[in-house]
Write a protein that holds these residues in place. Structure first.
Motif, PDB file in Angstrom:
ATOM      1  N   GLY A  69      15.125  -9.986   4.309  1.00  0.00           N
ATOM      2  CA  GLY A  69      16.427  -9.697   4.605  1.00  0.00           C
ATOM      3  C   GLY A  69      15.949  -9.331   5.836  1.00  0.00           C
ATOM      4  N   GLU A  70      14.987  -8.613   6.585  1.00  0.00           N
ATOM      5  CA  GLU A  70      15.142  -8.529   7.529  1.00  0.00           C
ATOM      6  C   GLU A  70      14.514 -10.040   8.220  1.00  0.00           C
ATOM      7  N   GLY A  71      14.202 -11.504   8.067  1.00  0.00           N
ATOM      8  CA  GLY A  71      13.695 -12.222   8.752  1.00  0.00           C
ATOM      9  C   GLY A  71      15.885 -12.753   9.177  1.00  0.00           C
ATOM     10  N   LEU A  72      17.026 -13.030   7.787  1.00  0.00           N
ATOM     11  CA  LEU A  72      18.036 -13.097   7.935  1.00  0.00           C
ATOM     12  C   LEU A  72      18.587 -11.645   9.072  1.00  0.00           C
ATOM     13  N   GLY A  73      18.502 -11.092   8.755  1.00  0.00           N
ATOM     14  CA  GLY A  73      18.842 -10.299  10.143  1.00  0.00           C
ATOM     15  C   GLY A  73      18.238 -11.115  11.571  1.00  0.00           C
ATOM     16  N   ARG A  74      17.506 -10.744  11.424  1.00  0.00           N
ATOM     17  CA  ARG A  74      17.128 -12.179  12.924  1.00  0.00           C
ATOM     18  C   ARG A  74      17.179 -13.525  13.232  1.00  0.00           C
ATOM     19  N   LEU A  75      17.855 -13.694  11.695  1.00  0.00           N
ATOM     20  CA  LEU A  75      18.310 -15.488  11.966  1.00  0.00           C
ATOM     21  C   LEU A  75      19.704 -15.001  12.751  1.00  0.00           C
ATOM     22  N   LYS A  76      20.620 -14.268  12.130  1.00  0.00           N
ATOM     23  CA  LYS A  76      22.023 -14.680  12.474  1.00  0.00           C
ATOM     24  C   LYS A  76      22.550 -14.469  13.948  1.00  0.00           C
ATOM     25  N   PRO A  77      22.276 -14.027  14.883  1.00  0.00           N
ATOM     26  CA  PRO A  77      22.578 -14.313  15.808  1.00  0.00           C
ATOM     27  C   PRO A  77      22.631 -15.290  16.465  1.00  0.00           C
ATOM     28  N   SER A  78      21.140 -16.071  15.957  1.00  0.00           N
ATOM     29  CA  SER A  78      21.173 -17.723  16.611  1.00  0.00           C
ATOM     30  C   SER A  78      22.133 -18.796  15.912  1.00  0.00           C
ATOM     31  N   LEU A  79      22.286 -18.346  14.504  1.00  0.00           N
ATOM     32  CA  LEU A  79      23.639 -19.154  13.665  1.00  0.00           C
ATOM     33  C   LEU A  79      24.340 -20.054  14.585  1.00  0.00           C
ATOM     34  N   PRO A  80      25.030 -21.333  14.499  1.00  0.00           N
ATOM     35  CA  PRO A  80      24.589 -22.073  13.443  1.00  0.00           C
ATOM     36  C   PRO A  80      23.381 -22.800  13.771  1.00  0.00           C
ATOM     37  N   VAL A  81      23.264 -23.001  14.936  1.00  0.00           N
ATOM     38  CA  VAL A  81      22.030 -24.233  15.294  1.00  0.00           C
ATOM     39  C   VAL A  81      21.443 -23.703  16.577  1.00  0.00           C
ATOM     40  N   ALA A  82      20.360 -23.844  16.647  1.00  0.00           N
ATOM     41  CA  ALA A  82      19.039 -23.769  17.525  1.00  0.00           C
ATOM     42  C   ALA A  82      17.855 -24.537  17.196  1.00  0.00           C
ATOM     43  N   LEU A  83      17.280 -24.904  18.368  1.00  0.00           N
ATOM     44  CA  LEU A  83      15.748 -25.782  18.420  1.00  0.00           C
ATOM     45  C   LEU A  83      16.565 -26.755  17.706  1.00  0.00           C
ATOM     46  N   GLY A  84      17.554 -26.747  17.699  1.00  0.00           N
ATOM     47  CA  GLY A  84      17.734 -28.686  16.825  1.00  0.00           C
ATOM     48  C   GLY A  84      17.986 -28.140  15.332  1.00  0.00           C
ATOM     49  N   LEU A  85      17.777 -26.635  15.041  1.00  0.00           N
ATOM     50  CA  LEU A  85      17.773 -26.932  13.585  1.00  0.00           C
ATOM     51  C   LEU A  85      18.580 -26.242  13.270  1.00  0.00           C
ATOM     52  N   ASP A  86      19.290 -27.104  12.004  1.00  0.00           N
ATOM     53  CA  ASP A  86      20.618 -25.987  11.112  1.00  0.00           C
ATOM     54  C   ASP A  86      20.152 -24.883  10.334  1.00  0.00           C
ATOM     55  N   LEU A  87      20.350 -24.368  10.881  1.00  0.00           N
ATOM     56  CA  LEU A  87      19.880 -22.565  10.540  1.00  0.00           C
ATOM     57  C   LEU A  87      20.776 -22.220   9.432  1.00  0.00           C
ATOM     58  N   THR A  88      21.940 -22.636   9.232  1.00  0.00           N
ATOM     59  CA  THR A  88      22.547 -22.066   8.004  1.00  0.00           C
ATOM     60  C   THR A  88      22.670 -23.006   7.060  1.00  0.00           C
ATOM     61  N   ALA A  89      21.960 -24.197   6.549  1.00  0.00           N
ATOM     62  CA  ALA A  89      21.239 -24.430   6.077  1.00  0.00           C
ATOM     63  C   ALA A  89      20.384 -23.449   5.275  1.00  0.00           C
ATOM     64  N   LEU A  90      19.582 -22.859   6.773  1.00  0.00           N
ATOM     65  CA  LEU A  90      18.278 -22.556   6.097  1.00  0.00           C
ATOM     66  C   LEU A  90      18.554 -20.327   5.506  1.00  0.00           C
ATOM     67  N   GLN A  91      20.124 -20.442   6.252  1.00  0.00           N
ATOM     68  CA  GLN A  91      20.421 -18.767   5.783  1.00  0.00           C
ATOM     69  C   GLN A  91      21.274 -19.023   4.223  1.00  0.00           C
ATOM     70  N   SER A  92      21.272 -20.040   4.441  1.00  0.00           N
ATOM     71  CA  SER A  92      21.999 -20.385   2.638  1.00  0.00           C
ATOM     72  C   SER A  92      21.055 -20.278   1.415  1.00  0.00           C
ATOM     73  N   VAL A  93      20.034 -21.024   1.943  1.00  0.00           N
ATOM     74  CA  VAL A  93      18.615 -21.371   0.811  1.00  0.00           C
ATOM     75  C   VAL A  93      18.263 -19.439   0.901  1.00  0.00           C
ATOM     76  N   VAL A  94      17.925 -18.977   2.059  1.00  0.00           N
ATOM     77  CA  VAL A  94      17.225 -17.281   2.066  1.00  0.00           C
ATOM     78  C   VAL A  94      17.682 -16.841   1.193  1.00  0.00           C
ATOM     79  N   SER A  95      19.076 -16.203   1.658  1.00  0.00           N
ATOM     80  CA  SER A  95      20.681 -15.540   0.909  1.00  0.00           C
ATOM     81  C   SER A  95      20.876 -15.965  -0.081  1.00  0.00           C
ATOM     82  N   ASP A  96      20.429 -17.462  -1.112  1.00  0.00           N
ATOM     83  CA  ASP A  96      20.335 -17.323  -2.591  1.00  0.00           C
ATOM     84  C   ASP A  96      19.229 -16.488  -2.362  1.00  0.00           C
ATOM     85  N   ARG A  97      18.179 -17.070  -2.040  1.00  0.00           N
ATOM     86  CA  ARG A  97      16.221 -16.144  -3.043  1.00  0.00           C
ATOM     87  C   ARG A  97      16.580 -14.738  -3.024  1.00  0.00           C
TER      88      ARG A  97
END
Length: 119
Positions: A69-97
């Protein structure tokens, strides 16, 4: 040196993507200490997601739930992409888990999170 060009960054990505959660946490944390926001917050999110999975491996579902939960909260401001990474895909999997954990289900029915390059 740009974070993306730092060889430690690519090594940390490999550790994360191979499910070496504790080692990934260490590798990203080392980089985190050297960064300024917004990269610092994003790396903290990634560290929290990795540590959540260490907790999950050790059977600490409560610790895993909190850190996801804390990781998702900190991830949101960087969505959808940062550092060349697809953060939306990461957010989706972490949210499902996280949702699975919160409803008493096994989060392992969902694929593990990965830090994938933007395509």
């Amino acid at each position: 040196m740009n974070l993306v060009d730092d060889p430690r960054f690519s090594q940390a990505l490999e550790l994360f993507n191979s499910g070496a959660w504790y080692e990934a946490h260490d590798a990203f944390e080392e980089l985190w200490h050297e960064q300024m926001d917004p990269e610092r917050k994003l790396l903290q999110a990634i560290v929290q997601i990795a540590v959540a999975h260490v907790h999950l491996e050790r059977g600490n579902t409560r610790g895993c739930t909190i850190l996801l939960g804390e990781g998702l909260g900190r991830l949101k401001p960087s969505l959808p992409v940062a550092l060349g990474l697809d953060l939306t895909a990461l957010q989706s999997v972490v949210s499902d888990r996280l949702s699975a954990l919160q409803s008493g289900q096994d989060p392992e029915v969902f694929p593990p999170p990965r830090l994938l390059p933007v395509t």
